[in-house]
Scaffold this motif. Structure first.
Motif, PDB file in Angstrom:
ATOM      1  N   GLY A 232      69.157  37.846 -32.191  1.00 58.70           N
ATOM      2  CA  GLY A 232      70.353  37.842 -33.015  1.00 58.70           C
ATOM      3  C   GLY A 232      71.451  36.918 -32.523  1.00 58.70           C
ATOM      4  N   ASN A 233      72.145  36.306 -33.511  1.00 58.75           N
ATOM      5  CA  ASN A 233      73.308  35.460 -33.235  1.00 58.75           C
ATOM      6  C   ASN A 233      72.975  34.285 -32.315  1.00 58.75           C
ATOM      7  N   THR A 234      71.841  33.668 -32.625  1.00 65.33           N
ATOM      8  CA  THR A 234      71.460  32.398 -32.005  1.00 65.33           C
ATOM      9  C   THR A 234      71.732  31.282 -33.002  1.00 65.33           C
ATOM     10  N   THR A 235      72.515  30.287 -32.599  1.00 64.45           N
ATOM     11  CA  THR A 235      72.907  29.194 -33.492  1.00 64.45           C
ATOM     12  C   THR A 235      72.692  27.855 -32.797  1.00 64.45           C
ATOM     13  N   ASN A 236      72.195  26.897 -33.564  1.00 60.63           N
ATOM     14  CA  ASN A 236      71.980  25.530 -33.053  1.00 60.63           C
ATOM     15  C   ASN A 236      71.030  25.537 -31.848  1.00 60.63           C
ATOM     16  N   LEU A 237      69.847  26.058 -32.085  1.00 61.18           N
ATOM     17  CA  LEU A 237      68.773  26.052 -31.082  1.00 61.18           C
ATOM     18  C   LEU A 237      67.754  24.998 -31.473  1.00 61.18           C
ATOM     19  N   HIS A 238      67.407  24.129 -30.529  1.00 57.38           N
ATOM     20  CA  HIS A 238      66.400  23.092 -30.756  1.00 57.38           C
ATOM     21  C   HIS A 238      65.297  23.256 -29.717  1.00 57.38           C
ATOM     22  N   VAL A 239      64.106  23.581 -30.184  1.00 57.44           N
ATOM     23  CA  VAL A 239      62.945  23.762 -29.315  1.00 57.44           C
ATOM     24  C   VAL A 239      61.961  22.636 -29.625  1.00 57.44           C
ATOM     25  N   LYS A 240      61.557  21.895 -28.579  1.00 57.47           N
ATOM     26  CA  LYS A 240      60.770  20.683 -28.814  1.00 57.47           C
ATOM     27  C   LYS A 240      59.699  20.504 -27.749  1.00 57.47           C
ATOM     28  N   ASN A 241      58.498  20.151 -28.217  1.00 59.36           N
ATOM     29  CA  ASN A 241      57.374  19.825 -27.338  1.00 59.36           C
ATOM     30  C   ASN A 241      56.999  21.015 -26.456  1.00 59.36           C
ATOM     31  N   VAL A 242      56.418  22.020 -27.085  1.00 58.41           N
ATOM     32  CA  VAL A 242      56.042  23.260 -26.406  1.00 58.41           C
ATOM     33  C   VAL A 242      54.575  23.555 -26.677  1.00 58.41           C
ATOM     34  N   THR A 243      53.864  23.983 -25.636  1.00 56.83           N
ATOM     35  CA  THR A 243      52.493  24.461 -25.781  1.00 56.83           C
ATOM     36  C   THR A 243      52.454  25.932 -25.393  1.00 56.83           C
ATOM     37  N   CYS A 244      51.902  26.761 -26.298  1.00 61.57           N
ATOM     38  CA  CYS A 244      51.834  28.206 -26.072  1.00 61.57           C
ATOM     39  C   CYS A 244      50.385  28.665 -26.049  1.00 61.57           C
ATOM     40  N   TYR A 245      50.049  29.424 -25.011  1.00 57.22           N
ATOM     41  CA  TYR A 245      48.731  30.035 -24.903  1.00 57.22           C
ATOM     42  C   TYR A 245      48.892  31.541 -25.047  1.00 57.22           C
ATOM     43  N   GLY A 246      48.258  32.129 -26.082  1.00 54.74           N
ATOM     44  CA  GLY A 246      48.388  33.556 -26.309  1.00 54.74           C
ATOM     45  C   GLY A 246      49.755  33.930 -26.858  1.00 54.74           C
ATOM     46  N   GLY A 247      49.902  35.209 -27.199  1.00 54.36           N
ATOM     47  CA  GLY A 247      51.198  35.692 -27.644  1.00 54.36           C
ATOM     48  C   GLY A 247      51.460  35.440 -29.114  1.00 54.36           C
ATOM     49  N   ALA A 248      52.750  35.353 -29.456  1.00 55.47           N
ATOM     50  CA  ALA A 248      53.173  35.357 -30.859  1.00 55.47           C
ATOM     51  C   ALA A 248      53.841  34.069 -31.298  1.00 55.47           C
TER      52      ALA A 248
END
Length: 367
Positions: A232-248
């Motif tokens: 909640g109440n997260t604004t202007n988040l930039h997530v870039k170039n991520v590799t995820c193994y498992g999870g959601a």
């Protein structure tokens, strides 16, 4: 023959194991002067940050440090932290369940509370080891056990730069960003892997809450839950170039837990994301519209209002994903009636761009 300066240096090391050189504090583990015994290094850590946490530098040398009690290094100013050694959290479950520091969200708490203004945290070959296997076995796949600690929480911070951070076997969430703005987290590695029959439930790579202007770039996360989640109440988040193994995968939420605290998640971009063997890939989740005293999340919630707007999932490659695209407004209840009550939260301007995926089942999206 030792010089007087050498004797002075040795005395400084032996007395507190914080060696000060002007505005720089070098940390050495207490075990070196206690015949290798597991002695708590937290008091020395607090001492180093007290001395050099303002207009100074704190260096964890290339040794193993035992963190047997909670760490609180907040209020830093113009501080550089260099992590060259290993920080190893203890496996004293009763202690952590009763002493970890509350973070104000749900029933969550943390082992290390860290924060300040104009602070840089560099992982220079070092790592944080949460000794998570003890928690995976003790928790036995339950959700949100009160007192089970987040590894490190970045709180009340402005102009925070984190780079080359390595966290293995996180106890719970690896990192949490709360009440902060202008935060950069680059080149981060998180790996929570169980070697027993119990899963790594709630081992999120990172969660954000009540924070804005955040960049997370170049991450690798091995987890049993959210890879990166904007709560909640997260604004202007930039997530870039991520590799995820498992999870959601990449997650918005969950939001709408508290009736008296509206949640607004706006202007968030996830891009250049690769997921492998995950449950979800691009995922938006909210609580139901009515408060429930008990939920599958491990605590009470629902009935909160808010807005999720201008969210972009772009350039995703999802391999063997159970449900690549999902939006749900009823995540923590099986009561179909309660799921019809999510009217006070709005989800709008959601963009899926250049998405490729292979689904584990015959459903690719649930929106």
């Amino acid at each position: 023959m030792l010089s007087l300066s050498g004797l002075a240096l040795f005395a400084g090391i032996a007395s507190a194991y914080v060696v000060s050189n002007g505005t720089t504090c070098y940390l050495y583990p207490e075990s070196q002067i206690h015949l290798g015994r597991n002695v708590d290094d937290t008091p020395s850590i607090h001492q180093a940050f007290d001395q050099c946490g303002t207009n100074g530098t704190v260096v964890f040398t290339e040794e193993t440090f035992h963190l047997n009690t909670v760490v609180n290094t907040t209020g830093l100013l113009n501080c550089l932290v260099e992590l060259k050694g290993e920080l190893l959290f203890s496996t004293n479950v009763p202690y952590w369940l009763s002493h970890s520091i509350s973070v104000g969200l749900q029933n969550q708490s943390t082992a290390w509370l860290f924060g300040g203004t104009n602070v840089t945290f560099l992982g220079q070959g070092g790592s944080i080891n949460g000794n998570g296997q003890t928690w995976y076995d003790e928790n036995q796949n339950h959700s949100n056990q009160p007192g089970r600690p987040i590894t490190i929480t970045f709180s009340n911070s402005t102009n925070l730069w984190i780079e080359n951070l390595r966290i293995i076997q996180q106890q719970f969430w690896a990192t949490f960003v709360t009440y902060s703005h202008n935060v950069t987290m680059k080149d981060v590695y998180v790996n929570g892997t169980s070697n027993s029959r119990w899963n790594t439930v709630n081992t999120d790579g990172s969660d954000t809450w009540n924070s804005r202007d955040i960049l997370m770039e170049n991450w690798t996360v091995v987890t049993g839950d959210d890879c990166i989640a904007a709560k909640g109440n997260t604004t202007n988040l930039h997530v870039k170039n991520v590799t995820c193994y498992g999870g959601a995968g990449m997650t918005i939420g969950s939001v709408g837990q508290y009736p008296n605290s509206p949640d607004y998640d706006e202007n968030i971009v996830f891009e250049q994301v690769r997921t492998i063997d995950t449950f979800n890939g691009a995922y938006i989740k909210t609580w139901q519209g009515e408060t429930a005293g008990v939920s599958s999340n491990g605590d009470a919630g629902g009935g909160g209002s808010g807005l999720i707007r201008n969210i972009t999932f772009k350039d995703f490659d999802m391999i063997n994903c159970s449900l690549p695209l999902q939006i749900t407004q009823c995540i923590y209840t099986e009561d179909a009636g309660a799921c019809e009550t999510s009217k006070s939260r709005y989800i709008e301007d959601i963009h899926f761009e250049n998405i490729t995926a292979t689904s584990r089942y015959n459903i690719a999206a649930s929106l």
